[in-house]
Scaffold this motif. Structure first.
Motif, PDB file in Angstrom:
ATOM      1  N   CYS A 186     -26.478  -4.774  13.147  1.00 36.19           N
ATOM      2  CA  CYS A 186     -26.569  -6.169  12.684  1.00 36.19           C
ATOM      3  C   CYS A 186     -25.481  -7.028  13.306  1.00 36.19           C
ATOM      4  O   CYS A 186     -25.722  -8.184  13.670  1.00 36.19           O
ATOM      5  CB  CYS A 186     -26.482  -6.221  11.159  1.00 36.19           C
ATOM      6  SG  CYS A 186     -28.004  -5.656  10.397  1.00 36.19           S
TER       7      CYS A 186
ATOM      8  N   VAL B 232     -27.446 -10.651  13.076  1.00 35.31           N
ATOM      9  CA  VAL B 232     -28.507 -10.684  12.075  1.00 35.31           C
ATOM     10  C   VAL B 232     -28.068 -11.485  10.852  1.00 35.31           C
ATOM     11  O   VAL B 232     -26.968 -11.302  10.343  1.00 35.31           O
ATOM     12  CB  VAL B 232     -28.862  -9.238  11.665  1.00 35.31           C
ATOM     13  CG1 VAL B 232     -29.835  -9.240  10.504  1.00 35.31           C
ATOM     14  CG2 VAL B 232     -29.447  -8.491  12.848  1.00 35.31           C
TER      15      VAL B 232
ATOM     16  N   VAL C 252     -31.453  -8.767   6.582  1.00 31.55           N
ATOM     17  CA  VAL C 252     -32.349  -7.635   6.805  1.00 31.55           C
ATOM     18  C   VAL C 252     -33.431  -7.704   5.730  1.00 31.55           C
ATOM     19  O   VAL C 252     -33.116  -7.812   4.537  1.00 31.55           O
ATOM     20  CB  VAL C 252     -31.601  -6.283   6.712  1.00 31.55           C
ATOM     21  CG1 VAL C 252     -32.581  -5.127   6.867  1.00 31.55           C
ATOM     22  CG2 VAL C 252     -30.519  -6.208   7.788  1.00 31.55           C
TER      23      VAL C 252
ATOM     24  N   TYR D  69     -27.893  -7.829   3.205  1.00 30.25           N
ATOM     25  CA  TYR D  69     -28.717  -6.670   2.844  1.00 30.25           C
ATOM     26  C   TYR D  69     -29.357  -6.740   1.466  1.00 30.25           C
ATOM     27  O   TYR D  69     -30.228  -5.934   1.147  1.00 30.25           O
ATOM     28  CB  TYR D  69     -27.868  -5.387   2.892  1.00 30.25           C
ATOM     29  CG  TYR D  69     -27.154  -5.197   4.199  1.00 30.25           C
ATOM     30  CD1 TYR D  69     -25.778  -5.326   4.289  1.00 30.25           C
ATOM     31  CD2 TYR D  69     -27.871  -4.929   5.368  1.00 30.25           C
ATOM     32  CE1 TYR D  69     -25.114  -5.183   5.490  1.00 30.25           C
ATOM     33  CE2 TYR D  69     -27.218  -4.780   6.574  1.00 30.25           C
ATOM     34  CZ  TYR D  69     -25.848  -4.915   6.630  1.00 30.25           C
ATOM     35  OH  TYR D  69     -25.200  -4.782   7.820  1.00 30.25           O
TER      36      TYR D  69
ATOM     37  N   ILE E 221     -35.847  -8.127  10.631  1.00 29.79           N
ATOM     38  CA  ILE E 221     -34.642  -8.944  10.433  1.00 29.79           C
ATOM     39  C   ILE E 221     -34.904 -10.422  10.630  1.00 29.79           C
ATOM     40  O   ILE E 221     -35.900 -10.818  11.258  1.00 29.79           O
ATOM     41  CB  ILE E 221     -33.534  -8.533  11.436  1.00 29.79           C
ATOM     42  CG1 ILE E 221     -34.069  -8.610  12.879  1.00 29.79           C
ATOM     43  CG2 ILE E 221     -32.980  -7.160  11.125  1.00 29.79           C
ATOM     44  CD1 ILE E 221     -33.006  -8.449  13.940  1.00 29.79           C
TER      45      ILE E 221
END
Lengths: 220, 85
Positions: free
Chosen positions: B18, B23, B26, B58, B83
């Motif tokens: 990530c 990112v 997720v 997350y 993602i």
């Protein structure tokens, strides 16, 4: 923006890496290693005890004992005056490669022909974790019932040798040995199947002969 | 109970990826495991959510398990992740 990232990485890659290190160390030292697995009470420690009792003057043994708590099993083996490492996982239901690696680093490997690792009593999780040991041995027993191969296939699939222990109790327990053996061959045609009694020594010599053969192949 | 160590190893690998890919979130994590493995999807998600609940990257991620490895193969493979970048 949403996208898919392809990863294809094994979560257990760290464990696999260490297992390979263990495997290489034992190979270099020409040590035959056994990973003894089975349900709690299947007779793993007695099987190990009897094995060492018979062969202690022929080969040098070392033991790594895995338990969640306590040193009961390693104390049973102390009478043989062999190197024993007790691992207490404190909760983990299986041994992992890093635990076994720490164990072997605390043993004098020059003085060992056969390393026996007794895994945690558990038919499920130990099968999922490679610990770098050469031969996986599942010790099943008459008192557990004849359906264990069907119920716990990964354990039997990943084992090289299946010991069916406590055959001295067959007259008292309904256990279809033929069904057990058929289930076993269906899941793994290559597995070596030996039925014996660690207690009465009935057919124990079949296992001893196999172990001698494997050890001689390794150390020559 | 090794769902904890699975989540621990999973996060170590995913966090690195990530960071490398900037990112933001997720959404989904797809795992491939052995058909006879004892890993349970609901249990795993429960433990994962408890551990990441304060992490915005997350906290909404869902783990999906596919029992797709050959019976003799061991391991928990992270196949891919969905993602938001």
């Amino acid at each position: 923006m949403i996208k898919i990232l392809r990863i294809e990485e094994n979560l257990l890659s760290e464990n696999e890496k260490i297992a390979t290190q263990v495997r290489n160390i034992l190979k270099e030292k020409k040590i035959l290693s056994l990973n003894i697995m089975g349900a709690p009470g299947s007779g793993k420690t007695t099987f190990i005890e009897k094995t060492i009792e018979i062969l202690k003057d022929d080969f040098k043994f070392g033991v790594i004992e895995g338990d969640i708590e306590g040193k009961y099993d390693s104390e049973r083996l102390e009478k043989f005056n062999i190197p024993i490492i007790q691992i207490n996982t404190g909760g983990s239901c299986h041994l992992e490669a890093n635990m076994v690696k720490n164990g072997i680093l605390n043993l004098s490997l020059e003085d060992i022909d056969i390393l026996i690792v007794e895994n945690i009593g558990n038919l499920i999780c130990p099968a999922e974790f490679d610990i770098g040991i050469e031969k996986n041995i599942i010790v099943s027993s008459i008192t557990e019932g004849q359906d264990k191969v069907e119920k716990y296939p990964l354990m039997f699939k990943t084992s090289h040798i299946c010991i069916l222990n406590k055959i001295d109790l067959l007259p008292f327990i309904d256990f279809d040995v033929i069904k057990f053996e058929n289930d076993l061959k269906k899941i793994s045609s290559q597995i070596n199947f030996i039925k014996l009694s660690s207690k009465t020594a009935e057919n124990f010599n079949q296992w001893i002969e196999l172990l001698i053969k494997l050890t001689k192949e390794k150390i020559s | 109970m090794h769902e904890f160590s699975v989540v621990d190893n999973l996060l170590k690998i995913i966090e690195k990826i990530c960071q490398e890919n900037n990112v933001k979130k997720v959404l989904k994590i797809n795992l491939k495991i052995n058909p006879y493995s004892c890993l349970d999807e609901d249990n795993l998600n429960f433990i994962f959510s408890s551990i990441v609940k304060n992490n915005p990257i997350y906290k909404d991620a869902k783990i999906k398990i596919k029992k797709a490895l050959a019976p003799i193969e061991r391991g928990y493979i992270i196949e891919d992740i969905e993602i938001e970048v």
